[in-house]
Design a protein around this motif. Sequence first.
Motif, PDB file in Angstrom:
ATOM      1  N   HIS A  40      -6.871  -2.649   4.556  1.00 52.90           N
ATOM      2  CA  HIS A  40      -8.056  -2.479   3.703  1.00 52.90           C
ATOM      3  C   HIS A  40      -8.036  -3.414   2.502  1.00 52.90           C
ATOM      4  O   HIS A  40      -9.014  -3.487   1.781  1.00 52.90           O
ATOM      5  N   HIS A  41      -6.925  -4.110   2.298  1.00 50.24           N
ATOM      6  CA  HIS A  41      -6.907  -5.088   1.204  1.00 50.24           C
ATOM      7  C   HIS A  41      -7.479  -6.425   1.647  1.00 50.24           C
ATOM      8  O   HIS A  41      -7.636  -7.327   0.836  1.00 50.24           O
ATOM      9  N   HIS A  76       0.830  -1.203   0.000  1.00 49.71           N
ATOM     10  CA  HIS A  76       0.000   0.000   0.000  1.00 49.71           C
ATOM     11  C   HIS A  76       0.870   1.261   0.000  1.00 49.71           C
ATOM     12  O   HIS A  76       0.695   2.108  -0.868  1.00 49.71           O
TER      13      HIS A  76
END
Lengths: 564, 230
Positions: free
Chosen positions: A310-311, A261
């Motif tokens: 968030h993945h 990220h």
Amino acid sequence: MSKTLDKKHPNNSHQEEVNYITVDYTMKSWFITKDHKRIGMLYLATVLVFFFVGSVAAGFVRFELTSPTGQILESETFNRMFTAHGVVMIFFFLLIAIPAVLGNFFLPLMLGARDLAFPKLNLLSYYLYLGGGLFGVVALVSGGVDTGWTFYTPLSSMYSNSQVVLTITAAFITGFSSIATAVNFIVTIHKMRAPGLTWFRLPLFVWAHYATSIIILLGTPVVAITLALVAVERLFHIGVFSPEYGGDPVLFQHMFWFYSHPAVYIMILPAMGVVSEIIACFARNRVFGYEFIAASSLAIGGLGFLVWGHHMFASGESYFQAAFFSLMTSLVAIPSAIKVFNWAATLYKGMIYLTTPMAYAIGFLGLFVIGGLTGLYCSNLGVDVHLTGTYFIVAHFHYVMVGGTIMALLAGIHFWWPKMTGRMYPEIWGKIGMLVIFSGFHMTFMPQFILGFLGMPRRYHYYHFAPEFQAYNVFSTAGAGVLAIGFMIPVVYLLLSLKHGAKAPANPWNAKGLEWEKTDRVPITHNFREIPVVTEEAYNYSIDDEPPIEAKYTKFGAVMEEKS
Amino acid sequence: MALEATHGNQMNPQKVYEQFEDIDQQNESYLVGMWSFLITEIMFFGVLIFCYTLYRWQYQPSFYAMSKLLDMKMGTINTIILLTSSFTMVLAVHYAQIQRRAAQLYALLFTILCAFGFLIVKYFEYSHKFHVNLFPNPTFVWPALDNPALTASVPEPVAKMFFSLYFAMTGLHGIHVVVGILLLGALSYLVWKKSTLVEDFMVTEMIGLYWHFVDLVWIFLFPLFYLMPK
Ligand SMILES: [Cu+2]
């Protein structure tokens, strides 16, 4: 050391100006150069080759998707194609492009330094990159990888029957190249600023690269070791992620995204730096809220390390984790928005000249705002469960990373091309190219938002279960064609400009900054004839400044009358 | 301590590369660079220690039983060897600062000797593990051949996980020791040849930093694997 110094003044110079290009024309002098500017140009050439390779893979993927049941490729090959596209574009193009090309070239110039702190390390980083790239190419031609660029375990570690280890080696080596560059940047920014160049007089380009370098230092080792663990599991059965050993494959995802990220910010922060320079220059205005933009770079860098989860919203996280990561992800919008609003405020009451670099910079804003806002959808827990793993995500990250990075790279190349090569390019073609790329980009990725919202999963070869997706896919592929033509345009006129381009004056845009004001038309090997002393803030523009070069002087063969 | 020699000392006529203004700027740049690099190294090992922590948290009783399979004696010997080598490395930097080339060379050579000693002990440890089939590949035999009673309660997957972590972490550390030997060897050669590259103490100082880091990693690994509490 002194041996190379002696060579610098060739006796056969027929009143030709001596600069970093003309100082030595031999091939060898380029390949063993320690000059950061030459290394930047080597990077530029190499990065474009990888961009081409990645684009060809993308072309195959898009072509396959014009039919619900595929066109010419086996499904196995299709998987290898989108993996090749992702791996090449991310590891060998996006992560490298702006820092290694523009950063390398302009950081020492902006700092008033004769070179980066460690020129040999800089050259080494180029060869590491090249070596990693060659490994990648070998992996591609010897069968490719089918895991996606994310290498999720246990597919990558246990089941995949493709060149995982070779590709990981390639990414690993390239990672070391990034680390070398980042160390060089950090040391140079800390220790080699010209007299008077305090931290808050630094151009925002420098701040952005500083934040980027910190992310590289903290993040790259993590992904390097994570990927290496996948490789040792395949090679030696040392299985830290192996469910057969009571391990957790999702741990791989956590560690992978801990780097990957922030990697997005490695791509986008330098892009933001470039855009800050250009907008200030062509709005003839001080950057509004300089300190806020500088601090927001650091804030994005810091927050970026707290959002990786968030993945995994849909791969078994606790509610608490998911809520935390959702919140943190939404917070990234704040520093990002600070930048966008400040750029907009910089334009306000400015004297705006819509030159090619400025057009690209505004294009960057357009793509980044769409990418950023759709990112907010994805950060929202409830919405993301619907969108994750669909083309919506694909479109979102292409808008942010690709749209952002490529627009800024092109903006930067067009802005600094006169300094890098001493030549102008035809303004009119510059704008045409920008328009084609900008519209091609929207044509390619807008339909993918709709596709994703309707539920088309990414990485699928067939969609015969939903033939109504075909129209969007065909439109998207057509857009990719436009995009391909668009990229050809600058390549052609920039290459032609090397030979036919009008001679650029030392400061064609009448821009501020050491790289424009204190160097020769094309900088000499050690950049400055004497080390400049900085006495003013960055971006000391006023709307009464001289306008940039007129478009008629940028045509091929145009000659500008000397104004002494 | 009569350690007068710091950077910029008149006794150290050192080459200043053309991108730098003076020797101080150059030496400070080297140090900032080295520390930046060490941050990446901390992240490297930090990731593995993070994995270790997670799995040990999950499987503590089994990990405790597994730690008894490691050879405490050899681990202790290696710790002493590395601590000694750190001391001789400090001496090498000290002698470099006061320009005593011969003493510096001997200190460096002794450091290299220690590093080899570490690797030799490690070699015996590793080969014993291979010998009793504890390397986590298909040859793995469970419960452990050399102590079935102790390990009977440990599930085989967890045993493999423990040894995966053990080999991954000590292996990466071992690679760092090998790199250290190469660096120290090259440095010793340059000192022996009286090369101008090592006229100043800075190169020795930086390799010293690296070597202390490698030792420090072992100081973490040793208790994590060998001295596990119940
Ligand atoms: Cu992310």
